[in-house]
Design a protein around this motif. Structure first.
Motif, PDB file in Angstrom:
ATOM      1  N   ARG A 161       0.856  -1.185   0.000  1.00 43.84           N
ATOM      2  CA  ARG A 161       0.000   0.000   0.000  1.00 43.84           C
ATOM      3  C   ARG A 161       0.893   1.235   0.000  1.00 43.84           C
ATOM      4  O   ARG A 161       1.913   1.244   0.693  1.00 43.84           O
ATOM      5  CB  ARG A 161      -0.893   0.061   1.256  1.00 43.84           C
ATOM      6  CG  ARG A 161      -1.848  -1.107   1.432  1.00 43.84           C
ATOM      7  CD  ARG A 161      -2.980  -1.105   0.415  1.00 43.84           C
ATOM      8  NE  ARG A 161      -3.905  -2.181   0.673  1.00 43.84           N
ATOM      9  CZ  ARG A 161      -3.795  -3.433   0.185  1.00 43.84           C
ATOM     10  NH1 ARG A 161      -2.771  -3.752  -0.591  1.00 43.84           N
ATOM     11  NH2 ARG A 161      -4.692  -4.344   0.463  1.00 43.84           N
ATOM     12  N   SER A 162       0.499   2.271  -0.748  1.00 45.48           N
ATOM     13  CA  SER A 162       1.234   3.526  -0.661  1.00 45.48           C
ATOM     14  C   SER A 162       0.264   4.654  -0.372  1.00 45.48           C
ATOM     15  O   SER A 162      -0.957   4.490  -0.528  1.00 45.48           O
ATOM     16  CB  SER A 162       2.014   3.793  -1.947  1.00 45.48           C
ATOM     17  OG  SER A 162       1.124   4.037  -3.000  1.00 45.48           O
TER      18      SER A 162
ATOM     19  N   ASP B  92       4.296   4.176  -6.833  1.00 44.16           N
ATOM     20  CA  ASP B  92       3.420   3.305  -7.631  1.00 44.16           C
ATOM     21  C   ASP B  92       3.777   1.850  -7.304  1.00 44.16           C
ATOM     22  O   ASP B  92       4.711   1.291  -7.882  1.00 44.16           O
ATOM     23  CB  ASP B  92       3.629   3.613  -9.118  1.00 44.16           C
ATOM     24  CG  ASP B  92       2.671   2.825 -10.002  1.00 44.16           C
ATOM     25  OD1 ASP B  92       2.053   1.858  -9.509  1.00 44.16           O
ATOM     26  OD2 ASP B  92       2.559   3.169 -11.188  1.00 44.16           O
ATOM     27  N   VAL B  93       3.040   1.253  -6.366  1.00 45.76           N
ATOM     28  CA  VAL B  93       3.382  -0.107  -5.937  1.00 45.76           C
ATOM     29  C   VAL B  93       3.022  -1.158  -6.992  1.00 45.76           C
ATOM     30  O   VAL B  93       3.584  -2.245  -7.022  1.00 45.76           O
ATOM     31  CB  VAL B  93       2.737  -0.462  -4.574  1.00 45.76           C
ATOM     32  CG1 VAL B  93       3.462   0.238  -3.449  1.00 45.76           C
ATOM     33  CG2 VAL B  93       1.246  -0.175  -4.536  1.00 45.76           C
ATOM     34  N   ARG B  94       2.096  -0.817  -7.874  1.00 45.50           N
ATOM     35  CA  ARG B  94       1.724  -1.767  -8.930  1.00 45.50           C
ATOM     36  C   ARG B  94       2.949  -2.132  -9.775  1.00 45.50           C
ATOM     37  O   ARG B  94       3.154  -3.294 -10.127  1.00 45.50           O
ATOM     38  CB  ARG B  94       0.658  -1.130  -9.823  1.00 45.50           C
ATOM     39  CG  ARG B  94       0.317  -1.943 -11.057  1.00 45.50           C
ATOM     40  CD  ARG B  94      -0.532  -1.124 -11.993  1.00 45.50           C
ATOM     41  NE  ARG B  94       0.127   0.103 -12.401  1.00 45.50           N
ATOM     42  CZ  ARG B  94       0.648   0.316 -13.595  1.00 45.50           C
ATOM     43  NH1 ARG B  94       0.595  -0.605 -14.518  1.00 45.50           N
ATOM     44  NH2 ARG B  94       1.220   1.455 -13.898  1.00 45.50           N
ATOM     45  N   LYS B  95       3.797  -1.130 -10.081  1.00 45.63           N
ATOM     46  CA  LYS B  95       4.974  -1.386 -10.927  1.00 45.63           C
ATOM     47  C   LYS B  95       5.892  -2.405 -10.256  1.00 45.63           C
ATOM     48  O   LYS B  95       6.436  -3.288 -10.920  1.00 45.63           O
ATOM     49  CB  LYS B  95       5.749  -0.076 -11.136  1.00 45.63           C
ATOM     50  CG  LYS B  95       5.143   0.793 -12.188  1.00 45.63           C
ATOM     51  CD  LYS B  95       6.154   1.861 -12.602  1.00 45.63           C
ATOM     52  CE  LYS B  95       5.458   2.979 -13.353  1.00 45.63           C
ATOM     53  NZ  LYS B  95       6.052   4.280 -13.071  1.00 45.63           N
ATOM     54  N   ILE B  96       6.052  -2.281  -8.940  1.00 44.19           N
ATOM     55  CA  ILE B  96       6.928  -3.227  -8.222  1.00 44.19           C
ATOM     56  C   ILE B  96       6.314  -4.627  -8.293  1.00 44.19           C
ATOM     57  O   ILE B  96       6.993  -5.609  -8.570  1.00 44.19           O
ATOM     58  CB  ILE B  96       7.120  -2.775  -6.758  1.00 44.19           C
ATOM     59  CG1 ILE B  96       7.812  -1.411  -6.733  1.00 44.19           C
ATOM     60  CG2 ILE B  96       7.912  -3.815  -5.965  1.00 44.19           C
ATOM     61  CD1 ILE B  96       7.836  -0.740  -5.373  1.00 44.19           C
ATOM     62  N   CYS B  97       4.999  -4.715  -8.083  1.00 39.20           N
ATOM     63  CA  CYS B  97       4.347  -6.038  -8.102  1.00 39.20           C
ATOM     64  C   CYS B  97       4.415  -6.689  -9.478  1.00 39.20           C
ATOM     65  O   CYS B  97       4.573  -7.909  -9.581  1.00 39.20           O
ATOM     66  CB  CYS B  97       2.882  -5.899  -7.678  1.00 39.20           C
ATOM     67  SG  CYS B  97       2.749  -5.498  -5.953  1.00 39.20           S
ATOM     68  N   GLU B  98       4.304  -5.873 -10.523  1.00 37.50           N
ATOM     69  CA  GLU B  98       4.357  -6.456 -11.874  1.00 37.50           C
ATOM     70  C   GLU B  98       5.707  -7.123 -12.126  1.00 37.50           C
ATOM     71  O   GLU B  98       5.791  -8.137 -12.805  1.00 37.50           O
ATOM     72  CB  GLU B  98       4.045  -5.386 -12.925  1.00 37.50           C
ATOM     73  CG  GLU B  98       2.546  -5.071 -12.963  1.00 37.50           C
ATOM     74  CD  GLU B  98       2.141  -4.055 -14.013  1.00 37.50           C
ATOM     75  OE1 GLU B  98       3.023  -3.430 -14.632  1.00 37.50           O
ATOM     76  OE2 GLU B  98       0.910  -3.886 -14.196  1.00 37.50           O
TER      77      GLU B  98
END
Ligand code: 5GP
Ligand code: MN
Ligand code: MN
Length: 324
Positions: free
Chosen positions: A273-274, A279-285
């Motif tokens: 969560r941020s 942009d945490v989505r980029k890390i998860c991708e």
């Protein structure tokens, strides 16, 4: 694909299978069950499938008891397979093979990570919840929203906006919520039902997770973990851990929070969560997952000690890239 085209496809077909993502949350369950209830009321044959066990705190949703745990050897075929709140067929788990057992597939979602995997794709990342899109589709079908659908949709929107607190909440979100409330649903107890409904076991497990919190990078990163070896005689099986990470995120210095939950000896579910700019989505991708800019997740197979430092480094890099 626009919502009116999907509304037309729903109106003319009669045989539906519905599903959503694994580890179902309030938006996936509420959106799926709103569609289930409305299509049933229109006289259609509708089956609603999960690829996973269901969190019991959503059992008040109309239609919850009709959700069937999908098994690959079920041979029923459908006109339309609708996937809600889900970025890929894979994320439906066992239900993904329903795409081969259906003539048409429809993807209704609001995640930035979405592979437009279906025949018809309605993906709008400006919607706070898939529930907002389902609301629009029901309206476009020209069907009244009854209390059954309203309770499901209100739950969907409430849970993905954190009770209208997150920055994905818009005036449209509030207008839709107002319209749903006008059906006469008892909305004021939904927060209690979803979030303030703990067993002693739940609270003790939350305590284990919270006591693991460590801060990094001038206290801008919060790291929290829950390992199977921490549990002692506590039972993790039916515990809904989805809001544990909010406590790490809510620490006043923190920009980004990570919760690592061990699900098997060599499998870990990561939630990010941020608050403002990471942009945490980029890390998860990067790890095969995805989600939204401020709420995302992924699953990593292996040893925690082999990826923990790398993921924290990714977060530190993301803080630097954000220029703060
Ligand atoms: P949570 O941390 O609550 O599991 O998930 C946060 C958000 O990220 C949700 O919107 C969820 O659907 C998405 N998400 C979580 N895990 C994954 C994953 O492994 N893959 C993708 N594509 N999205 C995920
Ligand atoms: Mn969801
Ligand atoms: Mn959602």
């Amino acid at each position: 694909m626009i919502a009116s085209e999907i509304a037309a496809v729903l109106k003319i077909n009669s045989n539906f299978a519905l599903s959503a993502h694994i580890n179902p949350d309030g938006d996936s369950l509420g959106s799926m069950l709103a569609l289930y209830n409305v299509l049933k009321a229109m006289g259609k044959n509708v089956k609603v499938f999960a690829g996973d066990s269901l969190p019991s705190n959503y059992s008040y949703l109309p239609g919850y008891d009709s959700i069937v745990n999908y098994s690959e050897d079920m041979d029923e075929e459908f006109d339309v397979f609708i996937v809600v709140d889900c970025g890929s067929f894979d994320r439906t788990g066992k239900c993904s093979c329903l795409s081969e057992k259906s003539k048409i597939s429809i993807n209704i979602d609001h995640h930035l990570t979405n592979s437009l995997f279906a025949d018809y794709n309605l993906v709008d990342s400006n919607s706070s919840a898939a529930g907002e899109l389902i609301y629009q589709i029901i309206k476009l079908m020209g069907v009244d929203i009854r209390k059954e659908e309203a309770l499901c949709l209100y739950t969907a929107i409430f849970s993905d906006t954190g009770g209208f607190r997150y920055s994905n909440t818009t005036s449209v979100t509030h207008q839709i919520a107002g319209d749903l409330i006008n059906t006469g649903i008892n909305f004021s107890n939904i927060y209690e039902l979803i979030y303030r409904n703990y067993s002693l076991n739940d609270v003790k497990i939350m305590g284990k997770a919270l006591s693991s919190i460590e801060l990094y990078s001038d206290a801008k990163i919060a790291y929290m973990e829950l390992l199977l070896s921490d549990l002692g005689d506590l039972n993790l099986e039916d515990v809904n851990t989805s809001e544990f990470i909010d406590y790490a995120r809510d620490i006043n210095t923190v920009e980004v929070a990570l919760f690592v939950k061990q699900v098997k000896a060599d499998e870990y579910k990561l939630s990010f969560r941020s608050k403002n700019y990471v942009d945490v989505r980029k890390i998860c991708e990067k790890y095969g997952g995805g989600g939204h800019a401020k709420a995302a997740g992924c699953t990593i197979t292996g040893e925690l000690c082999d990826f923990r430092d790398a993921v924290i480094k990714d977060l530190q890099q993301a803080l630097e890239d954000g220029g703060r």
